[in-house]
Design a protein around this motif. Structure first.
Motif, short mmCIF file in Angstrom:
data_model
loop_
_atom_site.label_atom_id
_atom_site.label_comp_id
_atom_site.label_asym_id
_atom_site.label_seq_id
_atom_site.Cartn_x
_atom_site.Cartn_y
_atom_site.Cartn_z
N LEU A 18 0.82 -1.21 0.00
CA LEU A 18 0.00 0.00 0.00
C LEU A 18 0.86 1.26 0.00
CD1 LEU A 18 -2.91 1.01 0.06
CD2 LEU A 18 -2.78 0.97 2.55
N SER A 19 1.92 1.26 0.79
CA SER A 19 2.79 2.44 0.82
C SER A 19 3.53 2.62 -0.50
CB SER A 19 3.77 2.35 1.99
OG SER A 19 4.65 1.28 1.81
N ILE A 20 3.92 1.54 -1.13
CA ILE A 20 4.60 1.64 -2.43
C ILE A 20 3.64 2.20 -3.48
CG2 ILE A 20 5.53 0.27 -4.34
CD1 ILE A 20 6.91 -1.46 -2.22
N TYR A 21 2.42 1.71 -3.52
CA TYR A 21 1.46 2.19 -4.52
C TYR A 21 1.07 3.64 -4.27
CZ TYR A 21 0.72 -1.91 -7.33
OH TYR A 21 0.91 -2.94 -8.22
N ILE A 22 0.91 4.03 -3.03
CA ILE A 22 0.59 5.43 -2.73
C ILE A 22 1.75 6.33 -3.11
CG2 ILE A 22 0.16 7.06 -0.85
CD1 ILE A 22 -1.61 4.92 0.43
N THR A 23 2.98 5.89 -2.85
CA THR A 23 4.16 6.68 -3.22
C THR A 23 4.27 6.82 -4.73
OG1 THR A 23 5.30 5.90 -1.23
CG2 THR A 23 6.66 6.85 -2.98
N ILE A 24 4.08 5.74 -5.46
CA ILE A 24 4.13 5.80 -6.93
C ILE A 24 3.04 6.72 -7.46
CG2 ILE A 24 3.79 4.46 -9.04
CD1 ILE A 24 5.13 2.11 -7.60
N THR A 25 1.86 6.66 -6.89
CA THR A 25 0.76 7.51 -7.33
C THR A 25 1.08 8.98 -7.09
OG1 THR A 25 -0.83 5.75 -6.81
CG2 THR A 25 -1.71 7.98 -7.06
N ILE A 26 1.59 9.30 -5.92
CA ILE A 26 1.93 10.70 -5.61
C ILE A 26 3.03 11.20 -6.54
CG2 ILE A 26 2.98 12.19 -3.86
CD1 ILE A 26 1.41 10.53 -1.76
N LEU A 27 4.07 10.39 -6.75
CA LEU A 27 5.16 10.80 -7.63
C LEU A 27 4.69 10.99 -9.08
CD1 LEU A 27 8.10 8.60 -6.30
CD2 LEU A 27 7.79 11.07 -6.03
N LEU A 28 3.86 10.08 -9.55
CA LEU A 28 3.37 10.18 -10.92
C LEU A 28 2.46 11.39 -11.11
CD1 LEU A 28 3.53 8.70 -13.64
CD2 LEU A 28 1.42 7.54 -13.00
N TYR A 33 1.70 16.87 -13.03
CA TYR A 33 1.31 18.25 -12.74
C TYR A 33 2.36 19.24 -13.23
CZ TYR A 33 -0.09 22.41 -10.18
OH TYR A 33 -0.45 23.68 -9.85
N HIS A 34 3.62 18.91 -13.03
CA HIS A 34 4.70 19.84 -13.37
C HIS A 34 5.24 19.67 -14.78
CE1 HIS A 34 4.94 21.75 -9.50
NE2 HIS A 34 4.91 20.56 -8.92
N MET A 35 4.76 18.67 -15.49
CA MET A 35 5.23 18.44 -16.85
C MET A 35 4.65 19.50 -17.80
SD MET A 35 4.46 15.13 -19.19
CE MET A 35 3.11 15.74 -20.16
N GLN A 36 5.43 19.91 -18.78
CA GLN A 36 4.92 20.83 -19.79
C GLN A 36 4.01 20.03 -20.72
OE1 GLN A 36 7.91 22.56 -22.27
NE2 GLN A 36 6.44 23.78 -23.41
N ARG A 85 -5.48 0.51 -11.29
CA ARG A 85 -6.46 0.44 -12.37
C ARG A 85 -7.06 1.79 -12.71
NH1 ARG A 85 -11.85 -2.44 -10.73
NH2 ARG A 85 -12.08 -0.40 -9.81
N ASP A 86 -7.38 2.61 -11.70
CA ASP A 86 -8.15 3.83 -11.94
C ASP A 86 -7.32 5.10 -11.95
OD1 ASP A 86 -10.37 2.25 -12.06
OD2 ASP A 86 -11.02 2.65 -10.01
N VAL A 87 -6.07 5.06 -11.49
CA VAL A 87 -5.26 6.28 -11.48
C VAL A 87 -3.96 6.08 -12.26
CG1 VAL A 87 -4.06 7.94 -10.01
CG2 VAL A 87 -6.22 6.97 -9.25
N LEU A 88 -3.18 5.09 -11.91
CA LEU A 88 -1.84 4.95 -12.48
C LEU A 88 -1.86 4.64 -13.98
CD1 LEU A 88 -0.04 3.06 -9.59
CD2 LEU A 88 0.16 5.45 -10.20
N THR A 89 -2.64 3.64 -14.38
CA THR A 89 -2.68 3.28 -15.79
C THR A 89 -3.21 4.41 -16.66
OG1 THR A 89 -2.88 0.94 -15.24
CG2 THR A 89 -3.57 1.59 -17.45
N PRO A 90 -4.34 5.06 -16.32
CA PRO A 90 -4.78 6.19 -17.15
C PRO A 90 -3.80 7.37 -17.14
CG PRO A 90 -6.61 5.41 -15.83
CD PRO A 90 -5.38 4.70 -15.34
N MET A 91 -3.13 7.61 -16.01
CA MET A 91 -2.20 8.73 -15.96
C MET A 91 -0.95 8.45 -16.81
SD MET A 91 -1.75 11.76 -15.10
CE MET A 91 -3.12 12.02 -14.03
#
Length: 175
Positions: A18-28, A33-36, A85-91
């Motif tokens: 859970l902590s790994i997935y939350i960290t990956i989600t926050i980083l992604l 957000y900061h990408m041009q 499924r709902d955040v990482l793959t679509p992002m």
């Protein structure tokens, strides 16, 4: 005593996943957000929503209807599945779409596709390693095809949106 130790190890693995997935989600999300961005908000949102719907439907049909793989029964690990499924793959597909549009040559488009595919496959393999997904009648080759399909559907949505935008521009010019 062994039961207590096995329960502690189980909780340790679950909360580590859970902590790994939350960290990956926050980083992604932070990176996105900061990408041009070369696409506007509506185009990014449309790609995200279409891929999220396709992803959700594919995972549900493959797991619950066709029994190709099994989803976890653990409530905490299911949160990881929902994040993937709902955040990482679509992002990842939205990021791919932005880099795909920005690419000047075919080589950079293929590189963006392959890098996005590797990231999606790594997230899926992480889900398999943490027993969030368990293969029944499924293998890693099918996962490659499925994730490539997600990326190609994002490119298809981009082509459709740009076609509609060109049609609208032509109509506005004739006014």
């Amino acid at each position: 005593m062994d039961k207590v130790r096995s329960v502690k190890l189980l909780f340790k693995d679950v909360f580590m996943a859970l902590s790994i997935y939350i960290t990956i989600t926050i980083l992604l999300l932070h990176f996105a957000y900061h990408m041009q961005k070369t696409l506007n908000f509506l185009q990014n949102a449309l790609v995200f929503m279409v891929v999220a719907i396709i992803t959700r439907q594919c995972v549900t049909i493959f797991a619950l209807e066709w029994h190709l793989f099994k989803m976890t029964e653990d409530h905490w690990l299911f949160i990881c599945l929902i994040l993937c499924r709902d955040v990482l793959t679509p992002m990842v597909t939205v990021l791919f779409a932005n880099y795909y549009v920005r690419a000047k040559s075919q080589f950079y488009k293929i590189a963006a596709f392959l890098i996005s595919l590797v990231i999606m496959l790594a997230m899926h393999e992480l889900a398999v390693q943490f027993h969030i997904l368990t293969y029944v009648k499924w293998n890693f080759f099918y996962t490659i095809l499925l994730n490539a399909g997600f990326l190609l559907s994002a490119a298809g949505v981009l082509k459709l949106v740009s076609f509609i935008q060109k049609l609208e521009n032509r109509q506005n010019e004739s006014l």
